[in-house]
Design a protein around this motif. Structure first.
Motif, PDB file in Angstrom:
ATOM      1  N   VAL A  61      -4.938   7.196  -4.549  1.00 37.05           N
ATOM      2  CA  VAL A  61      -5.101   6.309  -3.395  1.00 37.05           C
ATOM      3  C   VAL A  61      -6.055   5.163  -3.723  1.00 37.05           C
ATOM      4  CG1 VAL A  61      -5.963   6.181  -1.020  1.00 37.05           C
ATOM      5  CG2 VAL A  61      -4.541   8.106  -1.734  1.00 37.05           C
ATOM      6  N   GLY A  62      -7.095   5.451  -4.506  1.00 41.41           N
ATOM      7  CA  GLY A  62      -8.010   4.387  -4.904  1.00 41.41           C
ATOM      8  C   GLY A  62      -7.313   3.299  -5.692  1.00 41.41           C
ATOM      9  N   SER A  71      -2.379   3.474   2.110  1.00 41.11           N
ATOM     10  CA  SER A  71      -2.177   4.109   0.812  1.00 41.11           C
ATOM     11  C   SER A  71      -2.126   5.626   0.982  1.00 41.11           C
ATOM     12  CB  SER A  71      -3.299   3.722  -0.154  1.00 41.11           C
ATOM     13  OG  SER A  71      -3.242   2.340  -0.480  1.00 41.11           O
ATOM     14  N   LEU A 107      -6.506   6.650   9.995  1.00 44.05           N
ATOM     15  CA  LEU A 107      -7.052   7.099   8.715  1.00 44.05           C
ATOM     16  C   LEU A 107      -7.336   8.598   8.750  1.00 44.05           C
ATOM     17  CD1 LEU A 107      -8.315   6.584   5.894  1.00 44.05           C
ATOM     18  CD2 LEU A 107     -10.442   6.007   7.073  1.00 44.05           C
ATOM     19  N   SER A 144       0.841  -1.207   0.000  1.00 42.91           N
ATOM     20  CA  SER A 144       0.000   0.000   0.000  1.00 42.91           C
ATOM     21  C   SER A 144       0.869   1.247   0.000  1.00 42.91           C
ATOM     22  CB  SER A 144      -0.919   0.004   1.226  1.00 42.91           C
ATOM     23  OG  SER A 144      -1.826  -1.062   1.187  1.00 42.91           O
ATOM     24  N   ILE A 153      -6.636   1.394   2.369  1.00 45.67           N
ATOM     25  CA  ILE A 153      -6.879   2.815   2.125  1.00 45.67           C
ATOM     26  C   ILE A 153      -6.033   3.676   3.057  1.00 45.67           C
ATOM     27  CG2 ILE A 153      -8.608   4.654   2.268  1.00 45.67           C
ATOM     28  CD1 ILE A 153     -10.708   2.607   1.409  1.00 45.67           C
ATOM     29  N   THR A 154      -5.988   3.286   4.337  1.00 49.02           N
ATOM     30  CA  THR A 154      -5.243   4.068   5.326  1.00 49.02           C
ATOM     31  C   THR A 154      -3.768   4.153   4.981  1.00 49.02           C
ATOM     32  OG1 THR A 154      -6.804   3.443   7.072  1.00 49.02           O
ATOM     33  CG2 THR A 154      -4.641   4.254   7.764  1.00 49.02           C
ATOM     34  N   ALA A 181      -4.936   1.371  -3.268  1.00 47.27           N
ATOM     35  CA  ALA A 181      -5.694   0.492  -2.380  1.00 47.27           C
ATOM     36  C   ALA A 181      -6.246  -0.709  -3.137  1.00 47.27           C
ATOM     37  CB  ALA A 181      -6.828   1.276  -1.721  1.00 47.27           C
ATOM     38  N   THR A 182      -6.692  -0.502  -4.375  1.00 50.10           N
ATOM     39  CA  THR A 182      -7.197  -1.609  -5.189  1.00 50.10           C
ATOM     40  C   THR A 182      -6.113  -2.647  -5.421  1.00 50.10           C
ATOM     41  OG1 THR A 182      -8.767  -0.148  -6.327  1.00 50.10           O
ATOM     42  CG2 THR A 182      -8.227  -2.233  -7.404  1.00 50.10           C
TER      43      THR A 182
END
Length: 253
Positions: free
Chosen positions: A107-108, A151, A234, A72, A148-149, A111-112
């Motif tokens: 970031v999306g 990333s 986050l 990440s 997500i965090t 995270a993906t």
């Protein structure tokens, strides 16, 4: 919301990931497989069960987190650093794209990639170790939230870094040691009382503990506390990203 801008950034980052599958996917999966072979099969067969869970199965959540955190940070930091290094970041900053849309795109995508890698490692673990997931919804929730965090954390590192070496400093010298000392390979209840208290200052402990609870229903810490700690981290990362774009820190220089 500029959906076209988000899609463009997201697709560009995902395309770069597909061009480097050997480095981004195959390498971490093979490395984690070695952990399963050495710690799971060779050493795990000679160790007692922890909280009623075989050692080989006990380390699966920790190993997934070990790869998830590193990937990440790496994906997000490299994604935003390259435009800085190439000078194309100015085109993005001058385009009618808000900082929120920029972050969602980068970031999306990061995270993906990390979530896909985590799920792939879980599938690979099934080859070596039989395991069950008691709370699949919470498992996926912890997986996505952590991706997500970290990333976002990696995005901040990518902005902060001024050369390629700095991109590796935090993951190698901070995050990886914290992950190894965060209960990935053991239960913190096995430590002396003083070290149990010191370990609570390690944020990775909460991630690993909550993720392990989603698998086996056992954890060193209350899963609600683990989830809350992840949300706090986050929020801290989101605040840092907002400050970066508000001040232009190492973006507009």
């Amino acid at each position: 919301m500029n959906i076209h801008a988000i899609k463009s950034i997201y697709r560009f980052e995902m395309a770069r990931w597909f061009r480097t599958l050997a480095q981004s996917v195959i390498s971490p999966v093979l490395s984690t497989s070695l952990y399963f072979v050495v710690f799971g099969s060779a050493i795990g067969s000679r160790m007692q069960a922890i909280d009623g869970v075989s050692y080989a199965a006990f380390i699966i959540p920790g190993l997934v987190m070990l790869s998830l955190l590193g990937e990440s940070i790496s994906n997000a930091s490299f994604g935003i650093y390259m435009p800085k290094w190439a000078g194309t970041i100015y085109e993005l900053l001058s385009a009618p794209v808000s900082w929120i849309e920029t972050v969602i795109g980068y970031v999306g995508a990061a995270a993906t990639k990390s979530v896909c890698l985590g799920l792939l490692i879980l599938a690979t673990a099934r080859i070596f170790v039989p395991y069950e997931i008691s709370h699949p919804f919470w498992m996926l929730g912890f997986l996505v939230l952590t991706a997500i965090t970290f990333s976002l954390f990696g995005f901040v590192i990518g902005v902060w870094a001024t050369d390629f070496q700095k991109l590796q400093i935090v993951p190698m010298l901070v995050v990886t040691p914290l992950t190894f000392l965060g209960g990935s390979f053991y239960s913190i209840s096995m430590l002396p009382p003083i070290w149990q208290k010191i370990t609570l200052f390690n944020p990775v402990v909460y991630l690993v503990s909550g993720f392990r609870w989603s698998f086996y229903g056992v954890s060193d810490l209350n899963p609600i506390v683990s989830f809350g700690a992840t949300l706090c981290f986050l929020a801290a990362c989101l605040t840092a990203v907002w400050w970066v774009f508000k001040t232009g820190y190492r973006l507009k220089v």
